[in-house]
Motif scaffolding. Structure first.
Motif, short mmCIF file in Angstrom:
data_model
loop_
_atom_site.label_atom_id
_atom_site.label_comp_id
_atom_site.label_asym_id
_atom_site.label_seq_id
_atom_site.Cartn_x
_atom_site.Cartn_y
_atom_site.Cartn_z
N ALA A 1 -12.48 1.37 3.64
CA ALA A 1 -13.01 1.69 4.96
C ALA A 1 -12.34 2.94 5.49
O ALA A 1 -11.11 3.08 5.42
N GLU A 2 -13.15 3.87 6.01
CA GLU A 2 -12.63 5.14 6.50
C GLU A 2 -13.18 5.40 7.91
O GLU A 2 -14.39 5.29 8.13
N TRP A 3 -12.29 5.76 8.82
CA TRP A 3 -12.68 6.15 10.17
C TRP A 3 -12.47 7.65 10.32
O TRP A 3 -11.45 8.19 9.89
N VAL A 4 -13.44 8.32 10.92
CA VAL A 4 -13.41 9.77 11.04
C VAL A 4 -13.46 10.18 12.50
O VAL A 4 -14.32 9.72 13.26
N GLY B 1 -10.26 -2.82 -0.23
CA GLY B 1 -9.35 -3.21 0.83
C GLY B 1 -8.55 -2.08 1.44
O GLY B 1 -7.79 -2.32 2.39
N ALA B 2 -8.69 -0.86 0.92
CA ALA B 2 -7.92 0.25 1.48
C ALA B 2 -8.51 0.71 2.80
O ALA B 2 -9.69 0.51 3.07
N ARG B 3 -7.67 1.33 3.62
CA ARG B 3 -8.12 1.90 4.89
C ARG B 3 -7.69 3.35 4.95
O ARG B 3 -6.63 3.73 4.45
N ARG B 4 -8.51 4.15 5.63
CA ARG B 4 -8.21 5.57 5.74
C ARG B 4 -8.64 6.08 7.11
O ARG B 4 -9.68 5.66 7.63
N ALA B 5 -7.85 6.98 7.67
CA ALA B 5 -8.22 7.69 8.88
C ALA B 5 -8.25 9.17 8.55
O ALA B 5 -7.29 9.71 8.02
N PRO C 1 -3.91 -2.29 0.37
CA PRO C 1 -3.34 -3.59 0.72
C PRO C 1 -1.88 -3.72 0.29
O PRO C 1 -1.09 -4.40 0.96
N ALA C 2 -1.51 -3.05 -0.80
CA ALA C 2 -0.13 -3.16 -1.30
C ALA C 2 0.86 -2.34 -0.48
O ALA C 2 2.06 -2.63 -0.48
N ALA D 1 -8.34 2.33 12.33
CA ALA D 1 -8.02 1.95 10.95
C ALA D 1 -6.82 1.02 10.87
O ALA D 1 -6.44 0.61 9.76
N HIS D 2 -6.22 0.71 12.00
CA HIS D 2 -5.03 -0.14 12.05
C HIS D 2 -3.88 0.48 11.24
O HIS D 2 -3.20 -0.21 10.48
#
Length: 395
Positions: A220-223, A243-247, A260-261, A286-287
């Motif tokens: 998931a990526e927030w822009v 499960g990865a997150r990105r901003a 997640p790791a 993105a927490h």
């Protein structure tokens, strides 16, 4: 307006050029004059299109907006050009050579993808929207790379395309903005299944989507662009970490991410230090505030508030730093007296975790400017207590 064809004729295009810079306040006079020589419906359509083009400048830039064709929903829901270009560059860098763009709208994303040298199948079920997308591909010299197809996206075969991009409708004419992902059109579950069938899948979703609604297979990526959060994206398939997150922060394309790791625990709560850091909205969505806190060696002012505080100044692209001069319990009279004493003429009010509206506080605390000094006030909570933090952007 339910047909763009009259505007695509030589007469229609000439009218569009003539009314291009019409001041809305003069529309009636301009329309009256033009109707002496042109059909009333064509004049109305041209003036309506001119208004849409003027609105579209903020998203597409003056050069493109002056040549493109829009619908009211198309202007409202189109991707901002900077975000579309960022996404197209990601696809190009991944080696994508063909994309099925489902729910293409007026073609904003298709244009960016085609400009990256990628072949696009642009699909939408609305005839007028498809007409606009087709006209835009031609107007910008991209008709050779963009095929526009009027169809139900759920019935389109995307086999053979390197990537599938789905942008479900998240607004309804009856209900306005839609918050339930399964009420999108098409539903998020269908869009996910379509994305998973392709070597690389990409979905555009609302930035406020609950994290629990994000499929486990996705990154998931927030822009954000210029500090404003514009959208969220879900990536599936080749090279994607589930499960990865990105901003991602535009225009610099600075990115902060976590798998997640490597996800950090929530930062500790600590007393307010000399500096307050306001994380970018994409970072918050993105927490990933914990990553910012670690970078600036700080902690939270409250366990439920996304403000980070530290004793020292650390430059970071992911948060704006402020030097804090005062910490006060919430009290409008005390704030008003302090602003008068310091001859404040410019007051910026920010809030997080406060029910007070910034404009209301500004009106009460600074009814008349007292000088030229400027102050930023943060309405927030510190360790659970309503608090005002005063300061200014760090030098």
């Amino acid at each position: 307006m339910n047909d763009l064809a009259p505007l695509l004729t030589p007469e229609g295009r000439a009218l569009l050029d003539e009314v291009r810079d019409t001041d809305p306040a003069r529309e009636l006079a301009v329309a009256t004059r033009l109707r002496r020589d042109h059909p009333a419906e064509l004049v109305s359509a041209a003036l309506g299109q001119a208004r849409l083009r003027q609105r579209a400048v903020a998203k597409f830039g003056a050069e493109d907006a002056s040549r493109m064709f829009f619908t009211p929903n198309g202007v409202e829901q189109s991707t901002r050009r900077s975000v579309a270009e960022y996404r197209a560059e990601c696809l190009r860098a991944a080696g994508v050579r063909s994309v099925a763009d489902l729910c293409c709208g007026i073609g904003g994303d298709a244009i960016a993808v085609a400009r990256a040298g990628i072949r696009v199948l642009a699909v939408d079920r609305d005839p007028l929207t498809c007409q606009a997308a087709r006209a835009n591909a031609g107007a910008l010299g991209l008709a050779g790379l963009i095929e526009v197809r009027e169809a139900d996206v759920t019935e389109v075969d995307t086999a053979g395309y390197d990537a599938v991009f789905v942008d479900p409708a998240r607004r309804s004419s009856r209900r306005g903005r839609i918050f339930d992902p399964e009420a999108y059109s098409p539903p998020l579950s269908w869009a996910v299944s379509a994305a998973l069938k392709a070597p690389l899948g990409l979905l555009k979703i609302a930035p406020g989507i609950p994290h629990e609604a994000i499929p486990a297979e996705a990154t998931a990526e927030w822009v954000s662009d210029g500090g404003d959060v514009k959208e969220a994206m879900l990536w599936f398939g080749s090279g994607v970490t589930p499960g990865a997150r990105r901003a991602t922060l535009l225009p610099a394309a600075a990115g902060i991410h976590s798998t997640p790791a490597t996800l950090l625990p929530d930062p500790a709560v600590r007393p307010v230090g000399r500096y307050l850091y306001e994380p970018d909205g994409a970072v918050i969505r993105a927490h990933l505030v914990a990553q910012v806190a670690e970078e600036v060696r700080g902690g939270l002012i409250d366990p439920t508030i996304a403000y980070v505080t530290a004793d020292d100044l650390h430059r970071t692209p992911y948060a704006t730093a402020y030097e804090i001069t005062d910490q006060l319990p919430f009290n409008v009279k005390k704030l008003k007296a302090l602003l008068r004493e310091r001859e404040v003429g410019v007051l910026t009010v920010k809030k997080r975790g406060s029910a007070v509206e910034p404009e209301e506080l500004r009106r009460k605390a600074l009814p008349k400017p007292h000088g030229t000094a400027s102050v930023t006030v943060f309405l927030t909570r510190v360790a659970g207590a309503p608090t005002m933090l005063l300061g200014h952007p760090a030098p």
